[in-house]
Scaffold this active site. Structure first.
Site, PDB file in Angstrom:
ATOM      1  N   HIS A  16       0.742  -1.252  -0.303  1.00  0.00           N
ATOM      2  CA  HIS A  16       0.101  -0.062  -0.036  1.00  0.00           C
ATOM      3  C   HIS A  16       0.903   1.374   0.037  1.00  0.00           C
ATOM      4  O   HIS A  16       1.961   1.274   0.380  1.00  0.00           O
ATOM      5  CB  HIS A  16      -0.928  -0.175   1.115  1.00  0.00           C
ATOM      6  CG  HIS A  16      -2.193  -1.019   1.062  1.00  0.00           C
ATOM      7  ND1 HIS A  16      -1.952  -2.307   1.555  1.00  0.00           N
ATOM      8  CD2 HIS A  16      -3.500  -0.681   0.630  1.00  0.00           C
ATOM      9  CE1 HIS A  16      -3.279  -2.976   1.167  1.00  0.00           C
ATOM     10  NE2 HIS A  16      -3.996  -2.044   0.711  1.00  0.00           N
ATOM     11  N   LYS A  52      -0.490   4.935   4.639  1.00  0.00           N
ATOM     12  CA  LYS A  52      -1.540   4.121   5.342  1.00  0.00           C
ATOM     13  C   LYS A  52      -1.223   4.057   6.806  1.00  0.00           C
ATOM     14  O   LYS A  52       0.207   3.802   7.016  1.00  0.00           O
ATOM     15  CB  LYS A  52      -1.601   2.583   4.479  1.00  0.00           C
ATOM     16  CG  LYS A  52      -2.598   1.667   5.249  1.00  0.00           C
ATOM     17  CD  LYS A  52      -2.690   0.597   4.238  1.00  0.00           C
ATOM     18  CE  LYS A  52      -3.659  -0.356   4.770  1.00  0.00           C
ATOM     19  NZ  LYS A  52      -5.138   0.001   5.423  1.00  0.00           N
TER      20      LYS A  52
HETATM   21  N1  LIG Z   1     -12.624  -1.283   2.902  1.00  0.00           N
HETATM   22  C1  LIG Z   1     -12.029  -0.608   2.056  1.00  0.00           C
HETATM   23  O1  LIG Z   1     -12.523  -1.248   0.803  1.00  0.00           O
HETATM   24  C2  LIG Z   1     -11.228   0.391   2.020  1.00  0.00           C
HETATM   25  C3  LIG Z   1     -10.839   0.916   3.209  1.00  0.00           C
HETATM   26  N2  LIG Z   1      -9.997   1.832   3.564  1.00  0.00           N
HETATM   27  C4  LIG Z   1      -9.626   2.279   4.849  1.00  0.00           C
HETATM   28  O2  LIG Z   1     -10.369   3.533   4.885  1.00  0.00           O
HETATM   29  C5  LIG Z   1      -9.699   4.473   5.835  1.00  0.00           C
HETATM   30  C6  LIG Z   1      -9.430   5.683   5.146  1.00  0.00           C
HETATM   31  O3  LIG Z   1      -8.823   5.937   4.341  1.00  0.00           O
HETATM   32  P1  LIG Z   1      -8.355   6.884   3.395  1.00  0.00           P
HETATM   33  O4  LIG Z   1      -9.353   7.678   3.059  1.00  0.00           O
HETATM   34  O5  LIG Z   1      -7.255   6.463   2.370  1.00  0.00           O
HETATM   35  O6  LIG Z   1      -7.538   7.723   4.515  1.00  0.00           O
HETATM   36  P2  LIG Z   1      -7.367   9.248   4.684  1.00  0.00           P
HETATM   37  O7  LIG Z   1      -6.308   9.610   5.756  1.00  0.00           O
HETATM   38  O8  LIG Z   1      -7.117  10.014   3.476  1.00  0.00           O
HETATM   39  O9  LIG Z   1      -8.643   9.670   5.145  1.00  0.00           O
HETATM   40  C7  LIG Z   1      -9.056   9.569   6.568  1.00  0.00           C
HETATM   41  C8  LIG Z   1      -9.790  11.136   6.853  1.00  0.00           C
HETATM   42  O10 LIG Z   1     -10.251  10.680   8.421  1.00  0.00           O
HETATM   43  C9  LIG Z   1      -9.914  12.075   8.841  1.00  0.00           C
HETATM   44  N3  LIG Z   1     -10.424  11.923  10.331  1.00  0.00           N
HETATM   45  C10 LIG Z   1      -9.490  12.185  11.512  1.00  0.00           C
HETATM   46  N4  LIG Z   1     -10.150  12.015  12.508  1.00  0.00           N
HETATM   47  C11 LIG Z   1     -11.470  11.866  12.261  1.00  0.00           C
HETATM   48  C12 LIG Z   1     -12.550  11.885  12.951  1.00  0.00           C
HETATM   49  N5  LIG Z   1     -12.660  11.781  14.388  1.00  0.00           N
HETATM   50  N6  LIG Z   1     -13.708  11.766  12.221  1.00  0.00           N
HETATM   51  C13 LIG Z   1     -13.995  11.603  11.129  1.00  0.00           C
HETATM   52  N7  LIG Z   1     -12.880  11.859  10.001  1.00  0.00           N
HETATM   53  C14 LIG Z   1     -11.594  11.700  10.813  1.00  0.00           C
HETATM   54  C15 LIG Z   1      -8.628  12.344   8.616  1.00  0.00           C
HETATM   55  O11 LIG Z   1      -8.245  13.676   8.661  1.00  0.00           O
HETATM   56  P3  LIG Z   1      -6.507  14.153   9.263  1.00  0.00           P
HETATM   57  O12 LIG Z   1      -6.042  13.714   8.028  1.00  0.00           O
HETATM   58  O13 LIG Z   1      -6.705  15.700   9.353  1.00  0.00           O
HETATM   59  O14 LIG Z   1      -6.054  13.273  10.473  1.00  0.00           O
HETATM   60  C16 LIG Z   1      -8.474  11.943   7.074  1.00  0.00           C
HETATM   61  O15 LIG Z   1      -8.982  13.221   6.454  1.00  0.00           O
HETATM   62  C17 LIG Z   1      -8.299   3.538   6.274  1.00  0.00           C
HETATM   63  O16 LIG Z   1      -8.784   2.933   7.479  1.00  0.00           O
HETATM   64  C18 LIG Z   1      -8.272   2.691   5.108  1.00  0.00           C
HETATM   65  O17 LIG Z   1      -7.418   1.427   5.645  1.00  0.00           O
HETATM   66  C19 LIG Z   1      -9.327   2.631   2.341  1.00  0.00           C
HETATM   67  C20 LIG Z   1      -9.614   2.186   1.305  1.00  0.00           C
HETATM   68  C21 LIG Z   1     -10.571   1.202   0.951  1.00  0.00           C
HETATM   69  O1  LIG Z   2      -5.556   2.327   3.344  1.00  0.00           O
HETATM   70  C1  LIG Z   2      -5.873   1.811   2.126  1.00  0.00           C
HETATM   71  O2  LIG Z   2      -5.735   2.578   1.197  1.00  0.00           O
HETATM   72  C2  LIG Z   2      -6.793   0.601   1.803  1.00  0.00           C
HETATM   73  N1  LIG Z   2      -6.889  -0.014   2.801  1.00  0.00           N
HETATM   74  C3  LIG Z   2      -7.983  -1.333   2.904  1.00  0.00           C
HETATM   75  C4  LIG Z   2      -7.285  -2.340   3.592  1.00  0.00           C
HETATM   76  O3  LIG Z   2      -6.499  -2.131   4.734  1.00  0.00           O
HETATM   77  O4  LIG Z   2      -7.278  -3.718   3.476  1.00  0.00           O
HETATM   78  C5  LIG Z   2      -8.402  -1.723   1.576  1.00  0.00           C
HETATM   79  C6  LIG Z   2      -7.548  -1.317   0.457  1.00  0.00           C
HETATM   80  O5  LIG Z   2      -6.575  -2.343   0.173  1.00  0.00           O
HETATM   81  C7  LIG Z   2      -6.829  -0.012   0.440  1.00  0.00           C
END
Ligand SMILES: NC(=O)C1=CN([C@@H]2O[C@H](COP(=O)(O)OP(=O)(O)OC[C@H]3O[C@@H](n4cnc5c(N)ncnc54)[C@H](OP(=O)(O)O)[C@@H]3O)[C@@H](O)[C@H]2O)C=CC1
Ligand SMILES: O=C(O)C1=N[C@H](C(=O)O)C[C@H](O)C1
Length: 233
Positions: A131, A135
């Protein structure tokens, strides 16, 4: 559909763009812990935030009677607490470590292959996940799901990021700039290797899957998974 976005980072923004194209509206964006959780008329909440915030975000939506789809990884030690909370509120909840159609098909392939390999103890199993460097959690939620599926069918009892014992599946978690998500499972013996691999080319599949799950869940009650949404497995 009126959507509350809990987390407005890479995934939140991708989901917003696809949701608007599908004629949904975004009625709430929560970007940090100090935001005003006013769900008003939201039909569904989609949580892609950070591991430390997911449980609170999910509970806030359940308190407001709003069905929640969560894709945040790294908080699964509290999964049973959320299930109990959801039941106590007669609410609606769906978690997936990975929302993409391709990975959910890959999960089925992983189950089939691990079942097939169960009797062949000359092969050892390794999972590699790659990744992007932003992450926060390791291993990925997807890698944990893959490992748990293998553990169910094979003689392994747990996974590890460290040097594995004979009963442990090694997960190699690599971080490389701009990689959306790659997962590979390899069975190796002295003689040969067998691998299956899923490579995400962008975040589009994750975001689209989360919206499809939200559309599917919004009028339902209970706890669901992507298997229910996609009707596979
Ligand atoms: N299940 C799936 O298919 C997938 C899962 N994921 C997961 O999703 C999550 C997010 O990924 P991604 O968007 O890339 O990460 P990002 O870091 O881009 O986005 C997360 C956001 O949440 C914000 N944040 C911090 N605290 C809070 C709060 N209390 N409430 C709401 N938002 C908050 C962060 O702000 P700040 O940066 O200011 O802290 C940031 O902007 C990760 O856990 C990732 O592993 C990702 C892709 C696919
Ligand atoms: O953090 C990510 O970007 C992603 N998180 C998910 C995971 O932890 O499996 C899904 C995807 O691979 C992208």
């Amino acid at each position: 559909m009126k959507i509350a976005l809990l987390g407005y980072g890479r995934m939140g923004k991708n989901i917003e763009s696809i949701a608007l194209n599908r004629n949904h509206t975004i009625t709430l964006k929560i970007a940090d812990a100090n935001s005003d959780y006013n769900f008003s008329d939201a039909d569904v909440a989609i949580d892609f935030s950070v591991p430390s915030a997911a449980v609170n975000n999910i509970k806030k939506a359940l308190d407001a009677g709003v069905p929640v789809v969560s894709g945040t990884t790294g908080w699964l030690d509290k999964y049973d607490e959320i299930l109990d909370y959801c039941k106590s509120k007669n609410g609606t909840f769906l978690y997936a470590s990975n929302f993409s159609l391709g990975v959910n098909l890959f999960f089925e392939l992983n189950k089939k292959l691990s079942e097939l390999m169960a009797g062949f103890t000359e092969y050892s199993t390794e999972i590699e996940e790659i990744h992007h460097t932003q992450k926060l959690d390791a291993p990925s939620g997807t890698a944990i799901t893959l490992a748990e599926q293998i553990i169910k069918f094979n003689n392994y009892t747990n996974w590890t990021l460290d040097q594995p014992k004979s009963n442990e599946i090694h997960i190699a978690a690599k971080r490389i700039e701009n990689v959306p998500g790659t997962h590979e499972i390899t069975y190796s013996s002295e003689i040969d290797s067998i691998s299956i691999k899923h490579t995400a080319h962008s975040r589009q599949g994750f975001a689209m899957g989360a919206i499809i799950a939200a559309e599917w869940i919004k009028d339902k009650k209970g706890v669901f998974s992507m298997k229910d949404v996609l009707n596979i497995g």
